[in-house]
Design a protein around this motif. Structure first.
Motif, PDB file in Angstrom:
ATOM      1  N   LEU A 205       0.834  -1.205   0.000  1.00  7.70           N
ATOM      2  CA  LEU A 205       0.000   0.000   0.000  1.00  7.70           C
ATOM      3  C   LEU A 205       0.866   1.251   0.000  1.00  7.70           C
ATOM      4  CD1 LEU A 205      -2.880   1.437   0.673  1.00  7.70           C
ATOM      5  CD2 LEU A 205      -1.922   1.527   2.984  1.00  7.70           C
ATOM      6  N   LEU A 206       1.866   1.283   0.884  1.00  5.14           N
ATOM      7  CA  LEU A 206       2.674   2.494   1.055  1.00  5.14           C
ATOM      8  C   LEU A 206       3.608   2.757  -0.121  1.00  5.14           C
ATOM      9  CD1 LEU A 206       3.517   2.225   4.868  1.00  5.14           C
ATOM     10  CD2 LEU A 206       1.679   3.499   3.744  1.00  5.14           C
ATOM     11  N   ALA A 207       3.744   1.779  -1.012  1.00  5.17           N
ATOM     12  CA  ALA A 207       4.580   1.977  -2.209  1.00  5.17           C
ATOM     13  C   ALA A 207       3.754   2.397  -3.422  1.00  5.17           C
ATOM     14  CB  ALA A 207       5.341   0.693  -2.533  1.00  5.17           C
ATOM     15  N   LEU A 208       2.432   2.455  -3.287  1.00  2.00           N
ATOM     16  CA  LEU A 208       1.577   2.799  -4.424  1.00  2.00           C
ATOM     17  C   LEU A 208       1.834   4.230  -4.916  1.00  2.00           C
ATOM     18  CD1 LEU A 208      -1.869   1.299  -3.330  1.00  2.00           C
ATOM     19  CD2 LEU A 208      -0.333   0.418  -5.096  1.00  2.00           C
ATOM     20  N   THR A 209       1.797   4.390  -6.224  1.00  3.10           N
ATOM     21  CA  THR A 209       1.937   5.695  -6.865  1.00  3.10           C
ATOM     22  C   THR A 209       0.742   5.900  -7.786  1.00  3.10           C
ATOM     23  OG1 THR A 209       3.101   4.871  -8.827  1.00  3.10           O
ATOM     24  CG2 THR A 209       4.446   5.367  -6.864  1.00  3.10           C
ATOM     25  N   PRO A 210       0.528   7.118  -8.280  1.00  3.05           N
ATOM     26  CA  PRO A 210      -0.549   7.302  -9.269  1.00  3.05           C
ATOM     27  C   PRO A 210      -0.382   6.372 -10.467  1.00  3.05           C
ATOM     28  CG  PRO A 210       0.173   9.420  -8.439  1.00  3.05           C
ATOM     29  CD  PRO A 210       1.120   8.407  -7.872  1.00  3.05           C
ATOM     30  N   GLY A 211       0.871   6.072 -10.816  1.00  2.00           N
ATOM     31  CA  GLY A 211       1.126   5.181 -11.936  1.00  2.00           C
ATOM     32  C   GLY A 211       0.791   3.726 -11.663  1.00  2.00           C
ATOM     33  N   SER A 212       0.491   3.395 -10.408  1.00  5.78           N
ATOM     34  CA  SER A 212       0.123   2.012 -10.072  1.00  5.78           C
ATOM     35  C   SER A 212      -1.292   1.675 -10.534  1.00  5.78           C
ATOM     36  CB  SER A 212       0.220   1.793  -8.555  1.00  5.78           C
ATOM     37  OG  SER A 212       1.513   2.047  -8.067  1.00  5.78           O
ATOM     38  N   PHE A 213      -2.066   2.704 -10.902  1.00  9.77           N
ATOM     39  CA  PHE A 213      -3.468   2.494 -11.230  1.00  9.77           C
ATOM     40  C   PHE A 213      -3.748   2.684 -12.720  1.00  9.77           C
ATOM     41  CE2 PHE A 213      -3.437   3.589  -6.771  1.00  9.77           C
ATOM     42  CZ  PHE A 213      -4.375   2.714  -6.217  1.00  9.77           C
ATOM     43  N   ASN A 214      -4.547   1.791 -13.250  1.00  9.94           N
ATOM     44  CA  ASN A 214      -5.178   1.975 -14.554  1.00  9.94           C
ATOM     45  C   ASN A 214      -6.672   2.004 -14.273  1.00  9.94           C
ATOM     46  OD1 ASN A 214      -6.409   1.717 -17.088  1.00  9.94           O
ATOM     47  ND2 ASN A 214      -4.679   0.550 -17.908  1.00  9.94           N
ATOM     48  N   LEU A 215      -7.180   3.214 -14.022  1.00  7.52           N
ATOM     49  CA  LEU A 215      -8.554   3.341 -13.550  1.00  7.52           C
ATOM     50  C   LEU A 215      -9.576   2.988 -14.624  1.00  7.52           C
ATOM     51  CD1 LEU A 215      -8.165   6.568 -11.371  1.00  7.52           C
ATOM     52  CD2 LEU A 215      -8.232   4.185 -10.619  1.00  7.52           C
ATOM     53  N   GLU A 216      -9.228   3.170 -15.862  1.00  5.95           N
ATOM     54  CA  GLU A 216     -10.160   2.794 -16.927  1.00  5.95           C
ATOM     55  C   GLU A 216     -10.401   1.290 -16.950  1.00  5.95           C
ATOM     56  OE1 GLU A 216      -8.886   4.220 -20.692  1.00  5.95           O
ATOM     57  OE2 GLU A 216      -9.049   6.350 -20.150  1.00  5.95           O
ATOM     58  N   GLU A 219      -7.868  -1.447 -12.545  1.00  5.51           N
ATOM     59  CA  GLU A 219      -6.725  -2.268 -12.169  1.00  5.51           C
ATOM     60  C   GLU A 219      -5.761  -1.502 -11.274  1.00  5.51           C
ATOM     61  OE1 GLU A 219      -6.404  -5.188 -16.104  1.00  5.51           O
ATOM     62  OE2 GLU A 219      -4.949  -3.569 -15.794  1.00  5.51           O
ATOM     63  N   MET A 220      -5.164  -2.245 -10.348  1.00  4.74           N
ATOM     64  CA  MET A 220      -4.115  -1.719  -9.473  1.00  4.74           C
ATOM     65  C   MET A 220      -2.924  -2.677  -9.576  1.00  4.74           C
ATOM     66  SD  MET A 220      -4.278  -0.851  -5.383  1.00  4.74           S
ATOM     67  CE  MET A 220      -4.522  -2.567  -4.888  1.00  4.74           C
ATOM     68  N   ARG A 221      -1.764  -2.151  -9.947  1.00  7.27           N
ATOM     69  CA  ARG A 221      -0.574  -2.969 -10.153  1.00  7.27           C
ATOM     70  C   ARG A 221       0.300  -2.956  -8.903  1.00  7.27           C
ATOM     71  NH1 ARG A 221       1.313  -7.352 -12.755  1.00  7.27           N
ATOM     72  NH2 ARG A 221       3.561  -7.210 -13.175  1.00  7.27           N
ATOM     73  N   ILE A 247      -4.282  -6.369  -9.589  1.00 10.29           N
ATOM     74  CA  ILE A 247      -5.514  -6.620  -8.849  1.00 10.29           C
ATOM     75  C   ILE A 247      -6.652  -5.822  -9.461  1.00 10.29           C
ATOM     76  CG2 ILE A 247      -6.650  -6.408  -6.600  1.00 10.29           C
ATOM     77  CD1 ILE A 247      -3.897  -6.618  -5.306  1.00 10.29           C
ATOM     78  N   LYS A 248      -7.746  -6.490  -9.730  1.00  7.33           N
ATOM     79  CA  LYS A 248      -8.957  -5.801 -10.163  1.00  7.33           C
ATOM     80  C   LYS A 248      -9.620  -5.156  -8.945  1.00  7.33           C
ATOM     81  CE  LYS A 248      -9.332  -6.681 -14.634  1.00  7.33           C
ATOM     82  NZ  LYS A 248      -9.526  -5.624 -15.665  1.00  7.33           N
ATOM     83  N   ILE A 249     -10.022  -3.902  -9.095  1.00  5.53           N
ATOM     84  CA  ILE A 249     -10.644  -3.195  -7.978  1.00  5.53           C
ATOM     85  C   ILE A 249     -12.115  -2.928  -8.282  1.00  5.53           C
ATOM     86  CG2 ILE A 249      -8.469  -2.149  -7.293  1.00  5.53           C
ATOM     87  CD1 ILE A 249      -9.363   0.453  -8.582  1.00  5.53           C
TER      88      ILE A 249
END
Length: 358
Positions: A205-216, A219-221, A247-249
């Motif tokens: 969690l604490l390593a997540l960046t905006p680039g970790s997400f593909n909101l369209e 997905e969360m990488r 991970i699918k969110i």
């Protein structure tokens, strides 16, 4: 041994031996206060440089570190190192590897089981097992690669327990009550939302960046983990190879992430979204529990809660293991006991199934 007493009453030692690579070396040293001290230095040198099991346990630990540290994550080695320095070296340090017997390990185990934490409580069974496994690993390494015989760890029984006796978790209703108390702080609210609804580890969690997400794509990488080591912020590889995953969110979580990022234009693609610590999250959890009356659990127990929720929803162990980044499905199966009513539901369903067959 070529030990000589000098006119001034001190002793010198001179000898030839082979080093760890098999090269001949000549050693000469003076100034020893006694013959015994000079002979002891020669023996230690030959044992350490020649990597024989006549060396002290403390000297073997230097070799063990050279062998193992490059193969482990830095945080993993730091944990092992602390364990060795505080729980193992004080007992075995001055013993020679070849002199350690099984009864010595038994006596060390007994001493360890009597030790207490700073708050006066005994160490947990799982922690005792972890320390015991480290001692076994050290002697197994010495036996496998450096010819230690006999291996004193072979005949000893393990102490502690492989798994914790009780696993805590929140039901969905408990989490929803707790999350209401977090809504006054958007960053805390989103952090707990991600922890509960995706089951990621705190470091992930604490390593997540905006680039970790593909909101369209919802997905969360997960490809890295945050660690605080020796006062430094470190971004490392995740815990295991299987931990690297996408991970699918759920849609509502996608909306929450999108809304939060829209309010944080200062965040670049590689900036950490949650520039906080595990201690901060623990403090926030304590605050939320106090406000809502929800029972206290550990931050890591939110991961247990997510697995338990998925099991209760009927998802397979294989599917859950993939989502959680577990190396094997048997890890996932350990959570099944958290829903004791599942067995009752199974029996009721079977009873209904039979009744419907007539």
């Amino acid at each position: 041994m070529s030990v000589k007493e000098m006119p001034n009453g001190t002793f010198t030692v001179q000898f030839r031996c082979k080093d760890a690579e098999g090269n001949d070396v000549h050693k000469f040293r003076r100034g020893f206060a006694s013959r015994k001290e000079a002979e002891e230095w020669e023996r230690d040198y030959k044992a350490t440089r020649g990597q024989t099991m006549a060396m002290h346990f403390s000297d073997f630990m230097k070799i063990y570190e050279e062998d193992m540290r490059p193969r482990l994550r830095e945080t993993t080695w730091e944990t092992k190192s602390h364990m060795i320095k505080t729980k193992i070296l004080p007992f075995f340090g001055r013993m020679r590897m070849e002199d350690v017997r099984s009864i010595d390990i038994v006596r060390w185990q007994n001493k360890l089981m009597d030790m207490k934490r700073p708050n006066g409580e005994p160490y947990s069974p799982t922690y005792l097992r972890t320390i015991n496994n480290q001692v076994t690993a050290i002697f197994n390494h010495a036996a496998r690669y450096y010819g230690l015989h006999p291996n004193p760890a072979v005949k000893t029984m393990k102490i502690g327990a492989k798994e914790a006796g009780e696993m805590s978790f929140w039901t969905k209703d408990e989490y929803l009550r707790f999350s209401e108390a977090m809504m006054d702080k958007p960053r805390s609210f989103l952090a707990f939302e991600i922890l509960y609804w995706t089951g990621v580890r705190v470091g992930e969690l604490l390593a997540l960046t905006p680039g970790s997400f593909n909101l369209e794509r919802l997905e969360m990488r997960i490809s890295s983990s945050y660690q605080r080591l020796n006062g430094q912020d470190l971004i490392t590889d995740p815990k295991t190879p299987k931990s690297v995953r996408t991970i699918k969110i759920p849609g509502f979580l996608k909306d929450e992430v999108e809304e939060y990022l829209a309010c944080r234009p200062d965040l670049e693609g590689d900036d950490r979204i949650f520039s906080m610590t595990k201690h901060y999250l623990a403090h926030e959890m304590k605050r939320g529990c106090a406000e809502t009356g929800v029972k206290r659990i550990r931050i890591h127990d939110l991961r247990h809660s997510h697995v338990s929720l998925l099991i209760d929803m009927g998802f397979s162990a294989l599917a859950i293991a993939e989502r959680m980044g577990h190396e094997a499905t048997d890890i996932t199966f350990r959570y099944a006991h958290l829903f004791p009513n599942v067995q009752e539901n199974m029996a009721a369903a079977l009873d209904e199934s039979k009744g419907g067959a007539f």
